[in-house]
Design a protein around this motif. Structure first.
Motif, PDB file in Angstrom:
ATOM      1  N   ASP A   1      48.802  39.285-111.727  1.00 27.77           N
ATOM      2  CA  ASP A   1      48.233  37.955-111.990  1.00 27.77           C
ATOM      3  C   ASP A   1      47.748  37.242-110.734  1.00 27.77           C
ATOM      4  OD1 ASP A   1      48.862  38.217-114.718  1.00 27.77           O
ATOM      5  OD2 ASP A   1      50.918  37.533-114.356  1.00 27.77           O
ATOM      6  N   ALA A   2      48.233  37.637-109.565  1.00 26.92           N
ATOM      7  CA  ALA A   2      47.867  36.941-108.327  1.00 26.92           C
ATOM      8  C   ALA A   2      47.622  37.965-107.222  1.00 26.92           C
ATOM      9  CB  ALA A   2      48.969  35.967-107.920  1.00 26.92           C
ATOM     10  N   ASN A   3      46.369  38.333-107.041  1.00 20.19           N
ATOM     11  CA  ASN A   3      45.988  39.276-105.993  1.00 20.19           C
ATOM     12  C   ASN A   3      44.548  38.989-105.578  1.00 20.19           C
ATOM     13  OD1 ASN A   3      44.037  41.149-107.496  1.00 20.19           O
ATOM     14  ND2 ASN A   3      45.838  41.195-108.837  1.00 20.19           N
ATOM     15  N   HIS A   4      44.087  39.758-104.593  1.00 23.14           N
ATOM     16  CA  HIS A   4      42.739  39.552-104.062  1.00 23.14           C
ATOM     17  C   HIS A   4      41.873  40.797-104.234  1.00 23.14           C
ATOM     18  CE1 HIS A   4      45.785  37.363-101.597  1.00 23.14           C
ATOM     19  NE2 HIS A   4      45.030  36.328-101.922  1.00 23.14           N
ATOM     20  N   ILE A   5      42.255  41.672-105.177  1.00 24.45           N
ATOM     21  CA  ILE A   5      41.591  42.971-105.302  1.00 24.45           C
ATOM     22  C   ILE A   5      40.105  42.814-105.621  1.00 24.45           C
ATOM     23  CG2 ILE A   5      41.448  45.043-106.743  1.00 24.45           C
ATOM     24  CD1 ILE A   5      44.551  45.021-106.799  1.00 24.45           C
ATOM     25  N   GLY A   6      39.774  41.937-106.570  1.00 23.28           N
ATOM     26  CA  GLY A   6      38.370  41.748-106.933  1.00 23.28           C
ATOM     27  C   GLY A   6      37.538  41.279-105.752  1.00 23.28           C
ATOM     28  N   GLU A   7      38.080  40.335-104.991  1.00 26.98           N
ATOM     29  CA  GLU A   7      37.389  39.800-103.824  1.00 26.98           C
ATOM     30  C   GLU A   7      37.178  40.885-102.772  1.00 26.98           C
ATOM     31  OE1 GLU A   7      38.128  36.065-100.686  1.00 26.98           O
ATOM     32  OE2 GLU A   7      39.743  36.743-102.015  1.00 26.98           O
ATOM     33  N   LEU A   8      38.206  41.717-102.560  1.00 31.57           N
ATOM     34  CA  LEU A   8      38.124  42.767-101.552  1.00 31.57           C
ATOM     35  C   LEU A   8      37.177  43.886-101.982  1.00 31.57           C
ATOM     36  CD1 LEU A   8      41.946  42.882-100.739  1.00 31.57           C
ATOM     37  CD2 LEU A   8      40.157  42.101 -99.174  1.00 31.57           C
ATOM     38  N   GLU A   9      37.224  44.255-103.250  1.00 32.13           N
ATOM     39  CA  GLU A   9      36.314  45.288-103.750  1.00 32.13           C
ATOM     40  C   GLU A   9      34.858  44.829-103.634  1.00 32.13           C
ATOM     41  OE1 GLU A   9      36.774  48.301-104.406  1.00 32.13           O
ATOM     42  OE2 GLU A   9      38.611  48.725-105.517  1.00 32.13           O
ATOM     43  N   ALA A  10      34.626  43.539-103.844  1.00 35.05           N
ATOM     44  CA  ALA A  10      33.265  43.009-103.727  1.00 35.05           C
ATOM     45  C   ALA A  10      32.758  43.124-102.290  1.00 35.05           C
ATOM     46  CB  ALA A  10      33.231  41.551-104.188  1.00 35.05           C
ATOM     47  N   LEU A  11      33.641  42.951-101.340  1.00 33.82           N
ATOM     48  CA  LEU A  11      33.260  43.104 -99.934  1.00 33.82           C
ATOM     49  C   LEU A  11      32.834  44.536 -99.636  1.00 33.82           C
ATOM     50  CD1 LEU A  11      36.091  41.053 -98.162  1.00 33.82           C
ATOM     51  CD2 LEU A  11      33.678  40.426 -98.291  1.00 33.82           C
ATOM     52  N   ILE A  12      33.597  45.500-100.146  1.00 30.49           N
ATOM     53  CA  ILE A  12      33.266  46.914 -99.931  1.00 30.49           C
ATOM     54  C   ILE A  12      31.931  47.238-100.603  1.00 30.49           C
ATOM     55  CG2 ILE A  12      33.930  49.273-100.546  1.00 30.49           C
ATOM     56  CD1 ILE A  12      35.571  48.247 -98.250  1.00 30.49           C
ATOM     57  N   ALA A  13      31.750  46.738-101.838  1.00 31.98           N
ATOM     58  CA  ALA A  13      30.514  47.024-102.569  1.00 31.98           C
ATOM     59  C   ALA A  13      29.299  46.447-101.854  1.00 31.98           C
ATOM     60  CB  ALA A  13      30.615  46.455-103.986  1.00 31.98           C
TER      61      ALA A  13
END
Length: 511
Positions: free
Chosen positions: A170-182
């Motif tokens: 429920d509380a992480n930064h995975i989406g934000e980090l994956e967007a950086l890689i993409a």
């Protein structure tokens, strides 16, 4: 730690005519790293104008470079009193205080810098780092969030933020980090930071396959940008064993080095539990934790250079000649340097992990010193190093085959020390400590000649700062979740496991 490199200050004050020449000479000596000479010039400058904050800061820098930490802090405090409302200057003071390990005063200085320049991400980043050292993790996370909002390309802030807590579904930064890689990250350093952050967060939420994919890519990129030859580190073990083949014959106590004030060295591999053991001992009222001191290695190098008349030596020659040193003098030199890191302390710990290389010299130089060797089970130890993005050092840790070779050499050496220095060296198992915290803590205190204190069980409540990679973990109660964490990656670590077994190292969990 800090984004700050060298400090360039342009604040001027009215001074007598001789002062500019002294300023120039001091700057020249600082650039030449002649810290004592520069300090002499700066003392004269400050005596002519005691309100010159930039020169007071440079004076503190020189004291810090000389290892005189308490004096560096006092010099920085004097500069702080004279400092005009310039955020760059207060940020420089914060960096000085932090490097001198006075994190509370560092926080005060960084607070002032942020107050003066509330939208400068550089100052906020530095304050977040000190919050992390002090265990104020929520405040650190808020600051890293602010840094990222102000400067989305500060990839180190993403990495540091991920380490502050266990991420959840429920509380992480995975989406934000994956967007950086993409999107693509132009600098390799930022790419590495984000890959390690993703590995950490995916592991926290239980997606081990994605975690290892990101870790492998981040580690490979980091290794690609290093100049390092594992063969030299492996050979070093042979050179050390050749130089120190047997136990010293001078194990008797010496006058002036009584057990009551002998240091305690905590050694082992990084991420093996050395910080945990240091926090346990540092929670005892009679022990001061001096942190990770590089003093003993520097003392050895300086002593060998003096013995060799300043001739440049290879590592092999340096090790061979270290067996011929004046060991009592070496011990006194170390204690003198360490005195600045542990002012007024009756006893202190030195938890530089790589001091495991020097156990033979420590035993000869400080025969009453205690050496605590902290070890984890082989696969857990190797995986813990592999998944850590170290700020500096440990270049072997970014390639699994090299980790295996380094670990095999490390085990050869510590087994040699355990056989030849058994009375001075206490083997401590991280897994045993997790399984029986009270019993293992009691045995540790007995070895160190310390009375039992309940505070040692409550190490997580110890408010003193810690600047290691374990800064967030040691604020929690002892936990065992990492003991077998490597098993989630048993397939990916299969070759490493086979490599260790082929070298005769048992990797069975039941060992």
């Amino acid at each position: 730690m800090s984004h700050t490199g060298g400090i360039s200050l342009t604040i001027r004050s009215e001074m007598p005519s001789s002062a500019p020449n002294l300023r120039q000479e001091a700057q020249r000596l600082i650039q030449a790293k002649d810290w004592r000479g520069a300090l002499g010039c700066l003392d004269q400058v400050v005596s002519l104008d005691p309100h010159d904050a930039p020169m007071l800061i440079k004076r503190a820098q020189c004291l810090l470079a000389l290892g005189r930490l308490p004096e560096a802090c006092e010099a920085a405090a004097a500069a702080q009193l004279k400092a005009p409302p310039d955020p760059v200057l207060h940020d420089a003071l914060g960096s000085l205080f932090s490097r001198a390990n006075d994190q509370q005063r560092a926080l005060s200085a960084y607070d002032r810098a942020v107050t003066l320049a509330p939208n400068n991400p550089h100052f906020i980043f530095n304050r977040a780092t000190v919050y992390r050292f002090l265990g104020q993790l929520a405040e650190a996370e808020a600051d890293y969030d602010r840094v990222i909002a102000l400067n989305p390309a500060d990839y180190e802030a993403y990495g540091n933020r991920s380490e502050l807590r266990t991420q959840s579904i429920d509380a992480n930064h995975i989406g934000e980090l994956e967007a950086l890689i993409a999107k693509g990250i132009p600098e390799w350093q930022g790419y590495v930071q984000v890959r390690y952050a993703l590995a950490k967060e995916y592991e926290d939420v239980g997606d081990y396959e994605k975690s290892f994919q990101h870790l492998r890519q981040g580690a490979a990129k980091r290794r690609e940008h290093m100049r390092y030859d594992i063969a030299t580190d492996v050979a070093t073990v042979d050179w050390i064993i050749d130089a120190f083949p047997a136990a010293p014959d001078d194990g008797k106590q010496r006058c002036g080095d009584e057990p009551s004030d002998a240091p305690i060295f905590i050694v082992g591999l990084p991420r093996s539990g050395t910080t945990l053991v240091d926090r346990i001992l540092g929670s005892h009222s009679q022990i001061h934790s001096a942190g990770e001191l590089d003093h003993f290695a520097l003392c050895i190098v300086d002593a060998v250079r003096r013995l060799s008349g300043g001739v440049k030596l290879s590592r092999r020659e340096l090790i061979a000649r270290s067996a011929d040193l004046d060991f009592p003098a070496l011990g006194l030199d170390y204690l003198e340097r360490a005195r600045y890191a542990a002012p007024g302390a009756v006893r202190f710990t030195d938890k530089m992990p790589l001091n495991y290389l020097y156990c033979g010299l420590i035993r000869r130089a400080l025969p009453n010193a205690k050496i605590v060797h902290v070890a984890r089970r082989p696969m857990a130890a190797c995986y813990a190093m592999y998944k850590t993005l170290f700020k500096d050092g440990y270049p072997f840790s970014y390639d699994l085959e090299e980790i295996g070779r380094y670990y095999i050499g490390y085990r050869r050496l510590v087994d040699h020390w355990q056989a030849t220095l058994a009375a001075a060296m206490y083997p401590m198992s991280y897994e045993a400590l997790v399984a029986d915290q009270r019993g293992e803590t009691n045995k540790l205190l007995e070895f160190c000649g310390l009375e039992w204190q309940d505070a040692c069980l409550d190490f997580h409540r110890n408010p003193s700062p810690t600047t290691t990679a374990s800064a967030a973990q040691v604020r929690r109660r002892l936990y065992g979740s990492s003991v077998s964490q490597w098993r989630h990656y048993a397939a990916e670590l299969g070759e490493l496991n086979g490599q260790l077994k082929a070298a005769g190292i048992c990797t069975d969990e039941a060992q």
